[in-house]
Design a protein around this motif. Sequence first.
Motif, PDB file in Angstrom:
ATOM      1  N   ARG B  25       7.940   4.648   2.546  1.00  0.00           N
ATOM      2  CA  ARG B  25       7.541   3.865   3.611  1.00  0.00           C
ATOM      3  C   ARG B  25       6.701   2.582   3.631  1.00  0.00           C
ATOM      4  N   ARG B  26       6.802   1.200   4.795  1.00  0.00           N
ATOM      5  CA  ARG B  26       6.221   0.168   3.997  1.00  0.00           C
ATOM      6  C   ARG B  26       4.985  -0.181   5.455  1.00  0.00           C
ATOM      7  N   ASN B  27       4.936   0.945   6.465  1.00  0.00           N
ATOM      8  CA  ASN B  27       3.477   1.347   6.977  1.00  0.00           C
ATOM      9  C   ASN B  27       2.231   1.734   6.122  1.00  0.00           C
ATOM     10  N   PHE B  28       1.158   0.846   6.101  1.00  0.00           N
ATOM     11  CA  PHE B  28       0.492   1.673   5.176  1.00  0.00           C
ATOM     12  C   PHE B  28      -0.680   2.642   6.062  1.00  0.00           C
ATOM     13  N   LEU B  29       0.199   3.099   7.840  1.00  0.00           N
ATOM     14  CA  LEU B  29      -1.029   4.549   8.137  1.00  0.00           C
ATOM     15  C   LEU B  29      -0.150   5.765   7.856  1.00  0.00           C
ATOM     16  N   THR B  30       1.567   5.352   7.474  1.00  0.00           N
ATOM     17  CA  THR B  30       2.457   6.560   7.180  1.00  0.00           C
ATOM     18  C   THR B  30       2.310   6.904   5.631  1.00  0.00           C
ATOM     19  N   LEU B  31       1.703   5.611   4.525  1.00  0.00           N
ATOM     20  CA  LEU B  31       1.500   5.750   3.265  1.00  0.00           C
ATOM     21  C   LEU B  31       0.413   6.904   3.645  1.00  0.00           C
ATOM     22  N   LEU B  32      -0.632   6.468   3.689  1.00  0.00           N
ATOM     23  CA  LEU B  32      -1.894   6.764   4.240  1.00  0.00           C
ATOM     24  C   LEU B  32      -1.589   9.037   4.283  1.00  0.00           C
ATOM     25  N   MET B  33      -0.502   9.412   5.975  1.00  0.00           N
ATOM     26  CA  MET B  33       0.565  10.184   6.474  1.00  0.00           C
ATOM     27  C   MET B  33       0.381  11.147   5.145  1.00  0.00           C
ATOM     28  N   SER B  34       1.587  10.394   3.726  1.00  0.00           N
ATOM     29  CA  SER B  34       2.356  10.948   2.677  1.00  0.00           C
ATOM     30  C   SER B  34       1.375  11.587   1.823  1.00  0.00           C
ATOM     31  N   ILE B  35      -0.172  10.659   1.804  1.00  0.00           N
ATOM     32  CA  ILE B  35      -0.497  11.156   1.125  1.00  0.00           C
ATOM     33  C   ILE B  35      -0.975  12.718   1.181  1.00  0.00           C
ATOM     34  N   ALA B  83      -8.361  -4.888   6.042  1.00  0.00           N
ATOM     35  CA  ALA B  83      -6.985  -5.695   5.607  1.00  0.00           C
ATOM     36  C   ALA B  83      -6.468  -6.514   6.762  1.00  0.00           C
ATOM     37  N   TYR B  84      -6.056  -5.230   7.878  1.00  0.00           N
ATOM     38  CA  TYR B  84      -5.309  -5.751   8.678  1.00  0.00           C
ATOM     39  C   TYR B  84      -6.537  -6.924   9.151  1.00  0.00           C
ATOM     40  N   ARG B  85      -7.656  -7.064   9.244  1.00  0.00           N
ATOM     41  CA  ARG B  85      -9.093  -8.224   9.705  1.00  0.00           C
ATOM     42  C   ARG B  85      -8.903  -9.829   8.396  1.00  0.00           C
ATOM     43  N   ASN B  86      -8.399  -9.479   7.387  1.00  0.00           N
ATOM     44  CA  ASN B  86      -8.027 -10.404   6.995  1.00  0.00           C
ATOM     45  C   ASN B  86      -6.707 -10.785   7.011  1.00  0.00           C
ATOM     46  N   LEU B  87      -5.623 -10.314   6.701  1.00  0.00           N
ATOM     47  CA  LEU B  87      -3.892 -10.258   7.005  1.00  0.00           C
ATOM     48  C   LEU B  87      -3.426 -10.405   7.971  1.00  0.00           C
ATOM     49  N   LYS B  88      -3.849  -9.665   9.477  1.00  0.00           N
ATOM     50  CA  LYS B  88      -3.193  -9.541  10.064  1.00  0.00           C
ATOM     51  C   LYS B  88      -1.742  -8.966   9.944  1.00  0.00           C
ATOM     52  N   THR B  89      -1.622  -8.624   8.991  1.00  0.00           N
ATOM     53  CA  THR B  89      -0.531  -6.976   8.756  1.00  0.00           C
ATOM     54  C   THR B  89      -0.629  -6.116   7.944  1.00  0.00           C
ATOM     55  N   THR B  90      -0.232  -4.202   8.710  1.00  0.00           N
ATOM     56  CA  THR B  90      -0.286  -3.532   8.251  1.00  0.00           C
ATOM     57  C   THR B  90       0.482  -3.338   7.302  1.00  0.00           C
ATOM     58  N   PHE B  91       1.559  -4.087   6.887  1.00  0.00           N
ATOM     59  CA  PHE B  91       2.294  -3.639   5.745  1.00  0.00           C
ATOM     60  C   PHE B  91       2.309  -3.613   4.264  1.00  0.00           C
ATOM     61  N   VAL B  92       2.739  -2.932   3.814  1.00  0.00           N
ATOM     62  CA  VAL B  92       1.869  -2.777   2.137  1.00  0.00           C
ATOM     63  C   VAL B  92       3.026  -4.482   1.429  1.00  0.00           C
ATOM     64  N   ASP B  93       3.738  -4.148   1.875  1.00  0.00           N
ATOM     65  CA  ASP B  93       4.438  -5.558   1.035  1.00  0.00           C
ATOM     66  C   ASP B  93       4.197  -6.497   1.409  1.00  0.00           C
ATOM     67  N   GLU B  94       3.579  -6.812   2.382  1.00  0.00           N
ATOM     68  CA  GLU B  94       3.329  -8.152   3.000  1.00  0.00           C
ATOM     69  C   GLU B  94       1.800  -8.595   2.272  1.00  0.00           C
ATOM     70  N   MET B  95       1.480  -7.711   1.282  1.00  0.00           N
ATOM     71  CA  MET B  95       0.205  -7.852   1.362  1.00  0.00           C
ATOM     72  C   MET B  95       0.060  -7.542  -0.041  1.00  0.00           C
ATOM     73  N   ASN B  96       0.390  -9.503  -0.760  1.00  0.00           N
ATOM     74  CA  ASN B  96       0.899  -9.761  -1.906  1.00  0.00           C
ATOM     75  C   ASN B  96       0.008 -10.667  -2.662  1.00  0.00           C
ATOM     76  N   SER B  97      -1.130 -11.438  -1.962  1.00  0.00           N
ATOM     77  CA  SER B  97      -1.857 -12.363  -2.260  1.00  0.00           C
ATOM     78  C   SER B  97      -2.240 -11.934  -4.011  1.00  0.00           C
ATOM     79  N   LEU B  98      -2.117 -10.968  -4.331  1.00  0.00           N
ATOM     80  CA  LEU B  98      -2.911 -11.039  -5.964  1.00  0.00           C
ATOM     81  C   LEU B  98      -1.389 -11.154  -6.534  1.00  0.00           C
ATOM     82  N   LYS B  99       0.030 -11.326  -5.941  1.00  0.00           N
ATOM     83  CA  LYS B  99       0.872 -11.852  -6.625  1.00  0.00           C
ATOM     84  C   LYS B  99       1.663 -10.938  -7.116  1.00  0.00           C
ATOM     85  N   GLY B 100       0.848  -9.173  -7.735  1.00  0.00           N
ATOM     86  CA  GLY B 100       0.946  -8.122  -8.511  1.00  0.00           C
ATOM     87  C   GLY B 100       2.016  -7.755  -8.252  1.00  0.00           C
TER      88      GLY B 100
END
Lengths: 167, 100
Positions: B25-35, B83-100
Amino acid sequence: MILNILFFYLAAVTIISALFVVIKRNAVHSAIALLVTFVHVAGIFLLLNSEFLAAVQILVYAGAILVLIIFVIMYLNVTQRYRMFNRLKLIAFFVGVVLFAEVLYIITRTALKGQKGEFPIAKVLEMGNTEAIGKALFTDYLFPFEVASLILLVAMIGAIVLAKKEI
Amino acid sequence: MIPLHYYLILAAILFIIGMTGFLVRRNFLTLLMSIELMLNAVNINFVAFAHYMDSMTGRIYVFFIMTVAAAEAAIGLAILISAYRNLKTTFVDEMNSLKG
């Protein structure tokens, strides 16, 4: 016999609603499916003679964690039009199937050995489930219990610090 | 009497659904539910073994796992809000500012 039917009902609903958590596009639908999963897992705890844990499961998971998740969903207003899965989906599905086959092989081939504990079902039923857990928790596991309260304190402070706009 | 294997297989299925959901999944909320799903599978295993081995230790462990799960959910959702406040997204593959 009735216990078998009850177990299969609980297991089937748990698995189907867990699947719904993963495959639903709308996060609110996922959260509702997660609620159904939690309640049925509490039912499985009841089948295993752990009434106190079933109550705590409903209180903590369905009462606290799920409300927190739904509150954040409402706060963030997640968009409905998006790609659900990332590029890993085929690999992840394959890995899941392989891992399940391995676990199934090992589970069905091993026998349960080892020393029995000192709380047989008759004793637990006689002294009461909550009392048995409480006695163990406040005598043998007192230090971990205090550490758990420290974890909750750290989590509370951390959540406030992270979510606050400016400190 | 339901055999112990049934509970273990149920927990394995639940854990693998949670694991696959966490991976795909890409949505951070669904990731937490999977945990949470994975932690519930572990709890079922602990309680089943405690029941069949006449022990109280497994039930105590479930108690502590629930504590850690509550802390983890609170911290994870706080990170999501930040993260949403800073990046305006909840998708984990768009949170890539660390270039990981």
